[in-house]
Design an enzyme around this catalytic site. Sequence first.
Site, PDB file in Angstrom:
ATOM      1  N   ALA A  66       0.873  -1.174   0.000  1.00 60.66           N
ATOM      2  CA  ALA A  66       0.000   0.000   0.000  1.00 60.66           C
ATOM      3  C   ALA A  66       0.910   1.224   0.000  1.00 60.66           C
ATOM      4  O   ALA A  66       2.059   1.156   0.465  1.00 60.66           O
ATOM      5  CB  ALA A  66      -0.864  -0.013   1.254  1.00 60.66           C
ATOM      6  N   GLY A 112       0.512  -4.974   0.839  1.00 65.33           N
ATOM      7  CA  GLY A 112      -0.669  -5.029  -0.024  1.00 65.33           C
ATOM      8  C   GLY A 112      -0.405  -5.719  -1.357  1.00 65.33           C
ATOM      9  O   GLY A 112      -1.340  -6.222  -1.985  1.00 65.33           O
ATOM     10  N   GLU A 115      -0.701  -9.270  -0.580  1.00 64.23           N
ATOM     11  CA  GLU A 115      -2.127  -9.484  -0.275  1.00 64.23           C
ATOM     12  C   GLU A 115      -2.962  -9.533  -1.557  1.00 64.23           C
ATOM     13  O   GLU A 115      -3.889 -10.331  -1.672  1.00 64.23           O
ATOM     14  CB  GLU A 115      -2.622  -8.403   0.691  1.00 64.23           C
ATOM     15  N   GLU A 135       4.516  -5.271   7.402  1.00 64.52           N
ATOM     16  CA  GLU A 135       3.761  -4.202   8.077  1.00 64.52           C
ATOM     17  C   GLU A 135       4.197  -3.954   9.517  1.00 64.52           C
ATOM     18  O   GLU A 135       4.198  -2.805   9.967  1.00 64.52           O
ATOM     19  CB  GLU A 135       2.256  -4.508   8.042  1.00 64.52           C
TER      20      GLU A 135
HETATM   21  N1  COA Z   1       4.611   3.090  -0.585  1.00 66.65           N
HETATM   22  C1  COA Z   1       5.008   4.244  -1.120  1.00 66.65           C
HETATM   23  N2  COA Z   1       6.144   4.372  -1.851  1.00 66.65           N
HETATM   24  C2  COA Z   1       6.891   3.274  -2.036  1.00 66.65           C
HETATM   25  C3  COA Z   1       6.532   2.025  -1.492  1.00 66.65           C
HETATM   26  C4  COA Z   1       5.324   1.946  -0.747  1.00 66.65           C
HETATM   27  N3  COA Z   1       4.886   0.796  -0.230  1.00 66.65           N
HETATM   28  N4  COA Z   1       7.485   1.118  -1.829  1.00 66.65           N
HETATM   29  C5  COA Z   1       8.388   1.786  -2.567  1.00 66.65           C
HETATM   30  N5  COA Z   1       8.044   3.085  -2.674  1.00 66.65           N
HETATM   31  C6  COA Z   1       8.744   4.158  -3.396  1.00 66.65           C
HETATM   32  C7  COA Z   1       9.949   4.670  -2.607  1.00 66.65           C
HETATM   33  O1  COA Z   1       9.546   5.615  -1.635  1.00 66.65           O
HETATM   34  C8  COA Z   1      10.775   5.281  -3.717  1.00 66.65           C
HETATM   35  O2  COA Z   1      10.211   6.517  -4.080  1.00 66.65           O
HETATM   36  P1  COA Z   1      11.153   7.818  -4.292  1.00 66.65           P
HETATM   37  O3  COA Z   1      12.089   7.410  -5.402  1.00 66.65           O
HETATM   38  O4  COA Z   1      10.198   8.900  -4.681  1.00 66.65           O
HETATM   39  O5  COA Z   1      11.864   8.023  -2.995  1.00 66.65           O
HETATM   40  C9  COA Z   1      10.533   4.328  -4.876  1.00 66.65           C
HETATM   41  O6  COA Z   1       9.323   3.651  -4.583  1.00 66.65           O
HETATM   42  C10 COA Z   1      11.616   3.277  -5.061  1.00 66.65           C
HETATM   43  O7  COA Z   1      11.770   2.585  -3.834  1.00 66.65           O
HETATM   44  P2  COA Z   1      13.175   2.428  -3.073  1.00 66.65           P
HETATM   45  O8  COA Z   1      12.868   2.189  -1.623  1.00 66.65           O
HETATM   46  O9  COA Z   1      14.080   3.551  -3.412  1.00 66.65           O
HETATM   47  O10 COA Z   1      13.725   1.090  -3.754  1.00 66.65           O
HETATM   48  P3  COA Z   1      14.772   0.057  -3.139  1.00 66.65           P
HETATM   49  O11 COA Z   1      15.154  -0.841  -4.272  1.00 66.65           O
HETATM   50  O12 COA Z   1      15.834   0.748  -2.388  1.00 66.65           O
HETATM   51  O13 COA Z   1      13.916  -0.792  -2.059  1.00 66.65           O
HETATM   52  C11 COA Z   1      11.986  -2.000  -1.271  1.00 66.65           C
HETATM   53  C12 COA Z   1      12.866  -1.632  -2.479  1.00 66.65           C
HETATM   54  C13 COA Z   1      10.760  -2.753  -1.833  1.00 66.65           C
HETATM   55  C14 COA Z   1      12.755  -2.924  -0.323  1.00 66.65           C
HETATM   56  C15 COA Z   1      11.542  -0.722  -0.525  1.00 66.65           C
HETATM   57  O14 COA Z   1      11.001   0.168  -1.475  1.00 66.65           O
HETATM   58  C16 COA Z   1      10.522  -0.949   0.549  1.00 66.65           C
HETATM   59  O15 COA Z   1      10.825  -1.440   1.617  1.00 66.65           O
HETATM   60  N6  COA Z   1       9.243  -0.551   0.287  1.00 66.65           N
HETATM   61  C17 COA Z   1       8.191  -0.610   1.259  1.00 66.65           C
HETATM   62  C18 COA Z   1       7.683  -2.018   1.436  1.00 66.65           C
HETATM   63  C19 COA Z   1       6.624  -2.081   2.499  1.00 66.65           C
HETATM   64  O16 COA Z   1       6.861  -1.848   3.668  1.00 66.65           O
HETATM   65  N7  COA Z   1       5.382  -2.405   2.066  1.00 66.65           N
HETATM   66  C20 COA Z   1       4.276  -2.552   2.956  1.00 66.65           C
HETATM   67  C21 COA Z   1       3.494  -1.317   3.032  1.00 66.65           C
HETATM   68  S1  COA Z   1       2.158  -1.477   4.185  1.00 66.65           S
END
Ligand code: COA
Length: 260
Positions: A66, A112, A115, A135
């Site tokens: 999400a 999400g 999910e 989460e």
């Molecule tokens: N919500 C909003 N933005 C998200 C996102 C999410 N769930 N997951 C990734 N993004 C965005 C990042 O903020 C970043 O945006 P920016 O370039 O404007 O800063 C972009 O997507 C790229 O992500 P980034 O974190 O730079 O990539 P990465 O390769 O370093 O890491 C992940 C990849 C998937 C490990 C990391 O993005 C992450 O942990 N995301 C969240 C996962 C999460 O907790 N999901 C559950 C949500 S309830």
Amino acid sequence: MNYQNIISKNHNSTSIITVNRPNKLNALNKDTIQELHDAFDTANKDKNIKVIIVTGGGDKAFVAGADISEFAHFNAEEGKLLAANGQQLLFDFVENLSTPVIAAINGFALGGGLELAMACHFRVASDNAKMGLPEVSLGVIPGYGGTQRLPQLIGKGRAMELIMTAGMIDANQALSYGLVNHVASQEDLLPLCEKLAIKISRNSPVAIAAAIKSINANYKDGVDGYNVEINAFGNAFGTKDFKEGTSAFLEKRKADFSGE
Ligand code: COA
């Protein structure tokens, strides 16, 4: 509906829905959920569409969860509404569609995203895919059905561990857990899903819809799945597809199902 966050394309009798916010790793914001609802609904109502495949745009993510930026400031009531609306519009909606839905997990499927994949009828992953429900690392819990569907798919103990550790598993571990049915290379992922879609589309759509309903009944509280199955089995005898399927078998020809 004019889509800004997804792409919906039909290929033969398959609808391919792509979540397309690769710069945000296809994170699900409110608009994306609404567009997905519309695209799934449209495909499900189209008699020419026999299977729906959902995947992520770009080569890094299926859906990374999400959209955290959208709910970071929410209070308890808003949080509850977010989960309830999302489950109704997308996750429960997809699970209960009569058209089969395959998740083609082409990268990160987190929160999400996993999910959504779990709400689909089954899952295929590319070998770079990573899956998890992180989460609790954000101080929240899975809210789009993750605490219910993950244990259904991989068992309670594994689900507890994956959710508590906020960890990620790779495609092969997901395969060994039964979370995904197949693992393919990135380039073979969609062709494999389309091959499965073609196999499915040769069968009776009404029978498939009834099978989805009966299988799902096993996971609904207060519903006797055996009874749902008995009724659906009986109803099948009144369909044109049943007449066609049994006649084709006896006449030693391929069935041509009308879906009625
Ligand atoms: N919500 C909003 N933005 C998200 C996102 C999410 N769930 N997951 C990734 N993004 C965005 C990042 O903020 C970043 O945006 P920016 O370039 O404007 O800063 C972009 O997507 C790229 O992500 P980034 O974190 O730079 O990539 P990465 O390769 O370093 O890491 C992940 C990849 C998937 C490990 C990391 O993005 C992450 O942990 N995301 C969240 C996962 C999460 O907790 N999901 C559950 C949500 S309830």
